[in-house]
Design an enzyme around this catalytic site. Structure first.
Site, mmCIF file in Angstrom:
data_model
loop_
_atom_site.group_PDB
_atom_site.id
_atom_site.type_symbol
_atom_site.label_atom_id
_atom_site.label_comp_id
_atom_site.label_asym_id
_atom_site.label_seq_id
_atom_site.Cartn_x
_atom_site.Cartn_y
_atom_site.Cartn_z
ATOM 1 N N PRO A 31 0.827 -1.212 0.000
ATOM 2 C CG PRO A 31 -0.806 -1.577 1.612
ATOM 3 C CD PRO A 31 0.505 -2.103 1.128
ATOM 4 C CD GLU A 32 2.831 3.026 -4.317
ATOM 5 O OE1 GLU A 32 2.852 4.200 -4.729
ATOM 6 O OE2 GLU A 32 3.135 2.055 -5.042
ATOM 7 C CG HIS B 299 -4.256 -14.986 6.966
ATOM 8 N ND1 HIS B 299 -3.385 -16.037 7.117
ATOM 9 C CD2 HIS B 299 -4.905 -15.188 5.786
ATOM 10 C CE1 HIS B 299 -3.475 -16.835 6.059
ATOM 11 N NE2 HIS B 299 -4.387 -16.349 5.247
ATOM 12 N NE ARG C 275 1.579 -11.826 0.109
ATOM 13 C CZ ARG C 275 1.541 -11.135 -1.026
ATOM 14 N NH1 ARG C 275 2.187 -9.979 -1.114
ATOM 15 N NH2 ARG C 275 0.878 -11.568 -2.076
#
Length: 289
Positions: free
Chosen positions: A2-3, A95, A115
């Protein structure tokens, strides 16, 4: 990863949901999610329990929740981190890493990270660049183009003083924050500048042009809810952004440039990819790769 626009979408959703609420309980479900909090998960939970969220702030790609304790909950989204708003009775996500429950018994705030490259930590607030206090690990991060105090002139001067490639400079978070791989490529295409252009050869007007392009493309992406290439980037309600439909160059290898019709080129760059138009963005004679 994400930016700025994607993190800002999450910040806004979190602000609408969490500000003014008191944390009643914290559940840490994976140790990697709190690895940046050196004292460990039990200490993080103790520091958060009973405190009230007083804001939701962002600088560049960094997001944090100021607390009435004088500290802040810093959230690193990493590659796949999500902040999700869920009813307390909702089943845990596959998750789920950290869960915050609130004293009003309303919806939880959940940190979900497939992740586990992201994480959360509690940090003191210290003076940062500009006129703001920020978490200690964010103190060295430069202002981003959407901050009111952003000084394009100062960035221009610093960028032209460096001996590096233009895209590397755009990605340098100590020079200008929030711009990542996607929006750097989009800004360079809009400004018609090659990513390997040596910064010391740039005219002032060219730096201004690429910074203005970065501001414009990130503003447009924010209005579209950010860029989602897969299900890992979502807002706090689990909804994807759709700016990927408006990208001019990133991820478009072999497709026609919408400005000149040439085939978009992909080059290897810093273990990632750079996308550019060979006609609109010709390679410089001298280059910093």
């Amino acid at each position: 990863m994400p930016e700025l626009p994607e993190v800002e979408v999450v910040r806004r959703g979190t602000a609408n949901f969490a500000v003014g609420r008191t944390i009643a309980a914290v559940e840490v479900l994976h140790p990697r999610a709190v690895r940046r909090h050196a004292a460990g998960g039990a200490d993080l939970a103790a520091r958060l329990t009973g405190v009230t969220v007083t804001g939701a702030e962002r600088r560049g790609k960094f997001l944090w929740l100021p607390l009435d304790s004088g500290e802040a909950l810093l959230v690193h989204l990493g590659m796949s981190g999500q902040l999700r708003v869920q009813p307390p009775t909702a089943p845990p996500e596959k998750h789920l890493r950290v869960r915050l429950a609130f004293a009003d018994h309303g919806s939880d705030l959940r940190f979900v990270d497939q992740r586990t490259f992201g994480g959360v930590s509690v940090e003191p607030l210290v003076p940062g660049r500009g006129d703001r206090t920020v978490p200690a690990s964010v103190a060295h991060i430069a202002l981003d183009p959407l901050e009111p105090e952003f000084d394009a002139g100062a960035v221009r001067t610093a960028m032209r003083a460096k001996r590096t490639g233009l895209k590397r400079a755009l990605l340098d978070q100590t020079l200008v924050s929030g711009i990542g791989n996607i929006y750097a490529d989009e800004a360079l295409w809009r400004a018609q500048l090659h990513y390997a252009r040596p910064t010391e050869t740039l005219r002032a007007s060219e730096v201004d042009r690429v910074l203005a392009a970065a501001t414009a493309v990130m503003t447009a992406a924010l209005a579209a809810g950010g860029t989602s290439f897969d299900s890992l980037y979502v807002n706090v309600n689990g909804e994807s952004g759709y700016f990927d439909r408006s990208l001019d160059v990133y991820g478009r290898e072999g497709r026609e440039c919408s400005r000149c019709g040439s085939a978009i080129r992909r080059d290897a760059f810093m273990n990632r990819s750079s996308f550019s138009c060979p006609r609109c963005q010709p390679r410089p004679r001298r280059a910093h790769w």
